[in-house]
Design a protein around this motif. Sequence first.
Motif, mmCIF file in Angstrom:
data_model
loop_
_atom_site.group_PDB
_atom_site.id
_atom_site.type_symbol
_atom_site.label_atom_id
_atom_site.label_comp_id
_atom_site.label_asym_id
_atom_site.label_seq_id
_atom_site.Cartn_x
_atom_site.Cartn_y
_atom_site.Cartn_z
ATOM 1 N N ALA A 127 -9.084 -0.971 -10.712
ATOM 2 C CA ALA A 127 -10.104 -1.623 -9.902
ATOM 3 C C ALA A 127 -9.475 -2.373 -8.730
ATOM 4 C CB ALA A 127 -10.929 -2.571 -10.767
ATOM 5 N N ALA A 128 -8.335 -3.018 -8.982
ATOM 6 C CA ALA A 128 -7.659 -3.741 -7.896
ATOM 7 C C ALA A 128 -7.211 -2.781 -6.806
ATOM 8 C CB ALA A 128 -6.466 -4.512 -8.459
ATOM 9 N N MET A 129 -6.659 -1.629 -7.199
ATOM 10 C CA MET A 129 -6.214 -0.654 -6.202
ATOM 11 C C MET A 129 -7.396 -0.019 -5.483
ATOM 12 S SD MET A 129 -2.914 1.249 -7.937
ATOM 13 C CE MET A 129 -3.729 1.641 -9.493
ATOM 14 N N ALA A 130 -8.480 0.232 -6.208
ATOM 15 C CA ALA A 130 -9.666 0.814 -5.576
ATOM 16 C C ALA A 130 -10.256 -0.149 -4.555
ATOM 17 C CB ALA A 130 -10.700 1.172 -6.640
ATOM 18 N N LEU A 131 -10.264 -1.431 -4.865
ATOM 19 C CA LEU A 131 -10.766 -2.424 -3.917
ATOM 20 C C LEU A 131 -9.881 -2.485 -2.682
ATOM 21 C CD1 LEU A 131 -12.876 -4.676 -3.438
ATOM 22 C CD2 LEU A 131 -11.265 -6.264 -4.518
ATOM 23 N N LYS A 132 -8.580 -2.442 -2.887
ATOM 24 C CA LYS A 132 -7.634 -2.497 -1.768
ATOM 25 C C LYS A 132 -7.778 -1.271 -0.871
ATOM 26 C CE LYS A 132 -2.688 -3.403 -0.947
ATOM 27 N NZ LYS A 132 -2.859 -4.769 -0.432
ATOM 28 N N SER A 133 -7.930 -0.101 -1.471
ATOM 29 C CA SER A 133 -8.064 1.110 -0.660
ATOM 30 C C SER A 133 -9.406 1.138 0.045
ATOM 31 C CB SER A 133 -7.868 2.352 -1.526
ATOM 32 O OG SER A 133 -8.837 2.434 -2.554
ATOM 33 N N ALA A 134 -10.471 0.628 -0.588
ATOM 34 C CA ALA A 134 -11.770 0.561 0.071
ATOM 35 C C ALA A 134 -11.740 -0.365 1.281
ATOM 36 C CB ALA A 134 -12.836 0.100 -0.914
ATOM 37 N N ALA A 135 -10.855 -1.356 1.227
ATOM 38 C CA ALA A 135 -10.695 -2.270 2.357
ATOM 39 C C ALA A 135 -9.865 -1.663 3.487
ATOM 40 C CB ALA A 135 -10.046 -3.568 1.883
ATOM 41 N N GLY A 136 -9.345 -0.441 3.273
ATOM 42 C CA GLY A 136 -8.567 0.234 4.307
ATOM 43 C C GLY A 136 -7.131 -0.217 4.392
ATOM 44 N N GLU A 137 -6.644 -0.907 3.349
ATOM 45 C CA GLU A 137 -5.287 -1.441 3.389
ATOM 46 C C GLU A 137 -4.250 -0.483 2.822
ATOM 47 O OE1 GLU A 137 -5.190 -5.289 1.623
ATOM 48 O OE2 GLU A 137 -6.758 -6.085 2.916
ATOM 49 N N THR A 138 -4.687 0.535 2.147
ATOM 50 C CA THR A 138 -3.782 1.546 1.617
ATOM 51 C C THR A 138 -4.602 2.794 1.323
ATOM 52 O OG1 THR A 138 -2.029 1.965 -0.021
ATOM 53 C CG2 THR A 138 -4.010 0.845 -0.800
ATOM 54 N N ASP A 139 -3.945 3.856 0.916
ATOM 55 C CA ASP A 139 -4.594 5.145 0.717
ATOM 56 C C ASP A 139 -4.862 5.384 -0.764
ATOM 57 O OD1 ASP A 139 -5.292 7.918 1.809
ATOM 58 O OD2 ASP A 139 -3.819 8.379 0.243
ATOM 59 N N ALA A 140 -6.115 5.669 -1.105
ATOM 60 C CA ALA A 140 -6.479 5.830 -2.510
ATOM 61 C C ALA A 140 -5.736 6.992 -3.162
ATOM 62 C CB ALA A 140 -7.991 6.029 -2.638
ATOM 63 N N GLU A 141 -5.611 8.128 -2.450
ATOM 64 C CA GLU A 141 -4.932 9.282 -3.031
ATOM 65 C C GLU A 141 -3.473 8.963 -3.318
ATOM 66 O OE1 GLU A 141 -2.449 12.631 -3.491
ATOM 67 O OE2 GLU A 141 -2.406 11.373 -1.675
ATOM 68 N N PHE A 142 -2.825 8.249 -2.395
ATOM 69 C CA PHE A 142 -1.422 7.857 -2.586
ATOM 70 C C PHE A 142 -1.289 6.943 -3.800
ATOM 71 C CE2 PHE A 142 2.149 4.979 -1.866
ATOM 72 C CZ PHE A 142 3.165 5.845 -1.498
ATOM 73 N N GLN A 143 -2.191 5.980 -3.908
ATOM 74 C CA GLN A 143 -2.134 5.051 -5.036
ATOM 75 C C GLN A 143 -2.378 5.775 -6.356
ATOM 76 O OE1 GLN A 143 -0.887 2.195 -4.626
ATOM 77 N NE2 GLN A 143 -2.218 0.710 -3.654
ATOM 78 N N GLN A 144 -3.369 6.646 -6.379
ATOM 79 C CA GLN A 144 -3.688 7.358 -7.609
ATOM 80 C C GLN A 144 -2.521 8.236 -8.052
ATOM 81 O OE1 GLN A 144 -7.358 9.560 -7.461
ATOM 82 N NE2 GLN A 144 -6.898 10.727 -9.315
ATOM 83 N N ARG A 145 -1.923 8.929 -7.086
ATOM 84 C CA ARG A 145 -0.833 9.848 -7.423
ATOM 85 C C ARG A 145 0.420 9.099 -7.860
ATOM 86 N NH1 ARG A 145 2.801 11.320 -3.739
ATOM 87 N NH2 ARG A 145 1.337 10.875 -2.042
ATOM 88 N N THR A 146 0.827 8.081 -7.106
ATOM 89 C CA THR A 146 2.090 7.417 -7.401
ATOM 90 C C THR A 146 1.991 6.480 -8.601
ATOM 91 O OG1 THR A 146 1.634 5.654 -5.800
ATOM 92 C CG2 THR A 146 2.882 7.567 -5.018
ATOM 93 N N ARG A 147 0.826 5.886 -8.831
ATOM 94 C CA ARG A 147 0.650 5.001 -9.989
ATOM 95 C C ARG A 147 0.160 5.783 -11.203
ATOM 96 N NH1 ARG A 147 3.318 3.094 -6.086
ATOM 97 N NH2 ARG A 147 3.361 0.840 -5.886
ATOM 98 N N GLN A 148 -0.211 7.022 -10.993
ATOM 99 C CA GLN A 148 -0.481 8.026 -12.021
ATOM 100 C C GLN A 148 -1.714 7.726 -12.878
ATOM 101 O OE1 GLN A 148 2.884 9.152 -14.520
ATOM 102 N NE2 GLN A 148 2.463 11.286 -14.060
ATOM 103 N N TRP A 149 -2.783 7.256 -12.246
ATOM 104 C CA TRP A 149 -4.056 7.116 -12.932
ATOM 105 C C TRP A 149 -4.912 8.338 -12.616
ATOM 106 C CZ3 TRP A 149 -4.665 3.184 -16.293
ATOM 107 C CH2 TRP A 149 -3.787 2.093 -16.181
ATOM 108 N N ASP A 150 -5.588 8.885 -13.605
ATOM 109 C CA ASP A 150 -6.339 10.112 -13.384
ATOM 110 C C ASP A 150 -7.675 9.832 -12.696
ATOM 111 O OD1 ASP A 150 -8.135 9.260 -15.378
ATOM 112 O OD2 ASP A 150 -7.165 10.467 -16.924
#
Length: 292
Positions: A178-201
């Motif tokens: 949820a923290a990463m999804a909020l950050k990516s929704a704010a445009g501060e990082t890329d959701a696909e990059f976060q999902q892939r590198t942090r390995q959440w499905d």
Amino acid sequence: MGDTVARAMWERFEPVHQLVYFAPEVREAADGLGMRGYWMGYFALRAAPLGPAPAAVVTGCFHVFHPDRVARALPDAWTFASPRQVLRARERAVDAAMTGLYGEDVVASADMAEAADLAWRAAGAADTAGRVLSAANQALPRPAQPHVRLWQALTTLREHRGDGHVAVLVSRRLGPVAAMALKSAAGETDAEFQQRTRQWDADAWRAARTELAERGWLDGRGRLTAAGSDARARIEADTDAAAARPWAALGADATARLAHLLEPLARTVLDSGLLPAANPVGLTDDTWGSPV
């Protein structure tokens, strides 16, 4: 010393710290220890100040990684090299990376020595109660080489801020995804990059976005609502406030001087192309946005 100073200093020290994740000299050092792949090296190098910590402890400290991602690296990494050996290799790698990027004249300069001593003072003043990663880094010996000492001090300060940020997230009942999804929704990082590198499905990401939507923080298209923007701003403001003590202890003049010394070092990293555009902490070329 206002909370904006803590953010301004983060903008200036984070790029220098980030060399440990992206400089080729660091990857070579990890490979030289026998680490199998980037992620084993990443977890070993970052977690080494904790000692031979098991995967569960590191997962808890780092907050955003799926437990399986960590468990594939730890504790196996400690069978290839002890934490003490990893820390020695980390210092050698940082020495090589900073010398290669900045040049011998810069790392041997009076400005570098001054920056190192100022940063070491700030790091020593960091309040580490309840902040495991920053406490572990703060307890490490003082490196002899000024540029390595600067990097270690900035790393202590970086983990101090990160530990405080995790505490803010926990206080708001925001889990890792949820923290990463909020950050990516704010445009501060890329959701696909976060999902892939942090390995959440994908299911975990959908669940996190549903949770944020139920809170009223995301709309039906996954964009931040006004309430979500406000929540994100409050999280960042509380993170800044929790990171303010080292700079208050250092004092306004010395903090401003350190900011001035760090700016060309950070700019060199940002201009080098070493950091990916979608880096997880949200660093961009648009830095120095907050005044010291």
